[in-house]
Design an enzyme around this catalytic site. Structure first.
Site, PDB file in Angstrom:
ATOM      1  N   ASP A 189       0.807  -1.229   0.000  1.00 31.07           N
ATOM      2  CA  ASP A 189       0.000   0.000   0.000  1.00 31.07           C
ATOM      3  C   ASP A 189       0.836   1.274   0.000  1.00 31.07           C
ATOM      4  OD1 ASP A 189      -2.391  -1.432   0.013  1.00 31.07           O
ATOM      5  OD2 ASP A 189      -2.301  -1.673   2.194  1.00 31.07           O
ATOM      6  N   ARG A 236      -7.343   1.230   0.401  1.00 31.37           N
ATOM      7  CA  ARG A 236      -8.573   1.665   1.079  1.00 31.37           C
ATOM      8  C   ARG A 236      -8.537   3.183   1.295  1.00 31.37           C
ATOM      9  NH1 ARG A 236     -13.319  -0.999   0.908  1.00 31.37           N
ATOM     10  NH2 ARG A 236     -14.534  -0.831   2.826  1.00 31.37           N
ATOM     11  N   LEU A 241      -3.924 -11.024  -6.754  1.00 34.31           N
ATOM     12  CA  LEU A 241      -2.859 -11.160  -7.753  1.00 34.31           C
ATOM     13  C   LEU A 241      -1.808 -10.075  -7.592  1.00 34.31           C
ATOM     14  CD1 LEU A 241      -5.282 -11.727 -10.753  1.00 34.31           C
ATOM     15  CD2 LEU A 241      -3.746 -13.489  -9.843  1.00 34.31           C
TER      16      LEU A 241
END
Lengths: 414, 414
Positions: free
Chosen positions: B145, B192, B302
């Site tokens: 992230d 997110r 993936l």
């Protein structure tokens, strides 16, 4: 068999693959070097490009870009889905094709595609013979689905198989990272009537990270049996990886994905109808049945264009069928498709042979059910023996800035 | 700063990445060679493995398998998601950790994870200081992230970025194969609250095959503006590729994916509730709005385990932060996280430095909005300058049978 002198034209049709451009490269490079071929043309978007005279001269392309085609996925010449009517019913398209062939003195036609494309080839070939226009027509096979008849396997399949097996292995490893909290993972893999690509996921078991359950459209799918299988595997192994073909259907022939998209009748928050999707449908079923965490993963377009993970064997064979198509045609062959015939040898080897177009046109080759276990939920070693050689060999792809360097064609109108 | 002699323990936590095991390899190989470290232990499933005494001896592993960790995705040691309570509220876990540390004479603790894991590190470190147990504790950063504070970027991000940019480029090329019938493609990418990975898709524009529209959670998402953007791009370019973060939300903070899963209240044909999904939701919207063919592709797991497409730079940095963690700890450092500091040089270079754990713990670093265009639907060259160096360098992965050769650890209980 008459040896012709004139221009050739190459076209691509149907769904792209990671290596279809390697076949185009094989055709173009071989044709440019052939003394009987006066000019190497390419049709944009396949037969549509011929009908609309969108034709470019490969001789005007930079040979270094042509050489990059093998590392370039998708259809570099442009593809189409266009079905020719029977010439007895309506010969408009055929007369137009003849007109274009005459305009450019096209004496060789190479069409790179699946069974529909072989049908197109076959129809054009028959028409040219009927009207007495001399043109040698050869089909060059491609499809990730591996459902083309008349060939041991189809260029494009090996690379998709390698990507699928590799990705399934990686995700399987990821899923077990949480130990007892391992999510159940369900892969939706392409294949409406033939389960070759889902079967290919089984290759990941060669390195111990493959699917625990595999469902192909060759055998009817039972939702109850599926849930029972998942329960058993999860209890036995503490994890469960599933590979399933998009085309699985029940005994009555109802697609399971459509059972899912009946919920499509319902509307979403925006008042729009909702798409189905097999992975999501099965994931919901398993989630509600087990109460466990479930991931539905649709490999979607990724599986047919992952040139960064192409099979060296597939690339070489894709190039070779293109090259041999030109050699066969200039040798007087016509109305044929180039096919791969596996040598009966210890080590894997395939020879390229010419088979009648009619043999491939519209036929569909499915996975032998004998290559599945008795429960029809896993492939056997027989399949591994067949498929494993097809994913061997490293990818040949030039990179630039850490990304693939794709071929760039100018496509100057001929 | 006291130099300690004793055992060390390494653990992994949070979501796996393609290169987190390269960091583990860096820690293990460096620790095995260090004279102050008497024994190199690993905890299965992170802090849980410590609490449950599931601990194995890395010295008993085959060094050749340890060396294969860099080519192995997922968390080879096993991961967990476990949040420690504040020790003032409940110190049960802390007393147990102390007990285990004493049992194995653990004087070095290396924890490999994201901001939650740095918080765990920080809490354990504070507790050990409070009770006067000498143990040097260093956090080793990882997350795809890239939202970890205190570091230029985070190991794991570069490889996910490379896979995403490569896959988006390949699919974009596939989509335009049909010319005017090119489907609109919408990629749902992880993130997110931070849009780094969606931004990374923009790198595909460096080779001319990137997204036309990019939406990050850093700015509110308007469905109407989105549809207007798609109309404009499709009209201008005859194609439209969209990259969107899973966490995009409207001005009120409502996740767009949840607008989709309101249709989740409805039941499917089996009477089961339906999962949402951003890619499907937006695909439905665009399909109904434009009447064109639309593909929604969720990169799902993936993108965080595609070791076959890892960045060489990322692999090297992941190994280095692990190595430097051991060198820093045995040098007396504690309560730190190893971080990457970009050198102010013409060519890209990063140095590994130690920053206070508190700096990274629970903080979240988002994408600077200045790196987006005024319309906030595309990244600028500023971002490319930052991100492109991180995806450079070939993947180092051993293969076997045409598939990745993953590391196999015996994990014999210590």
């Amino acid at each position: 068999m008459s040896v012709l002198k004139g221009a050739c034209i190459v076209g691509q049709s149907g769904g792209p693959t990671s290596v279809i451009n390697a076949s185009a490269q094989g055709v173009i490079e071989t044709a440019l070097a052939n003394e009987n071929i006066t000019r190497v043309l390419a049709a944009e978007n396949g037969i549509l490009g011929i009908l609309e005279d969108r034709i470019f001269d490969c001789g005007k392309e930079d040979p270094r870009e042509i050489a990059l085609l093998s590392g370039t996925p998708s259809s570099a010449l442009g593809s189409c889905r266009y079905k020719l009517k029977d010439s007895d019913v309506d010969d408009t398209d055929y007369r137009r094709i003849l007109e274009i062939f005459q305009k450019y003195d096209i004496r060789y036609f190479f069409y790179n595609g699946g069974n529909d494309s072989m049908d197109t080839c076959n129809k054009v070939s028959k028409y040219m013979q009927k009207v007495g226009y001399e043109c040698n027509i050869i089909g060059v096979p491609k499809t990730i689905d591996n459902d083309l008849a008349g060939t041991d396997h189809c260029p494009g399949f090996g690379s998709a198989a390698k990507y699928i097996a590799t990705s399934v292995a990686e995700v399987s490893l990821d899923a077990i990272a949480y130990g007892t909290n391992a999510p159940i993972v369900i892969f939706e893999i392409m294949g409406r009537n033939a389960g070759w690509l889902t079967a290919a996921a089984h290759l990941a078991n060669v390195i111990g990270e493959g699917p625990d359950l595999e469902y192909l459209p060759e055998v009817p799918f039972s939702v109850d049996q599926f849930l029972a299988d998942v329960d058993r595997v999860r209890a036995e192994k503490g994890k469960c990886i599933v590979a399933v073909s998009e085309g699985v259907h029940d005994a009555e022939g109802n697609f399971i994905s459509e059972l899912g998209s009946n919920l499509a009748q319902t509307k979403d928050a925006f008042g729009h109808s909702q798409m189905g999707g097999l992975a999501g449908t099965l994931a919901n079923l398993v989630k509600d049945h087990t109460g466990l965490k479930v991931r539905g993963i649709e490999l979607s377009l990724l599986q047919r264009c992952a040139a960064h993970c192409a099979s060296g064997t597939d690339l070489a064979e894709a190039y070779e069928v293109g090259k041999q198509a030109v050699l066969a045609a200039t040798n007087g062959e016509t109305d044929k498709m180039m096919a791969l015939r596996r040598a009966d040898s210890e080590d894997y080897r395939c020879d390229v042979v010419a088979v009648p177009l009619a043999e491939a046109a519209n036929a569909e080759r499915t996975v032998p059910v004998e290559w599945m276990n008795d429960a029809h939920n896993e492939m056997t070693d027989e399949f591994v023996k067949y498929c494993l050689p097809l994913i061997q060999g490293p990818t040949l792809q030039k990179t630039e800035n850490g990304l693939p360097r794709f071929a760039h064609l100018r496509k100057e109108h001929a």
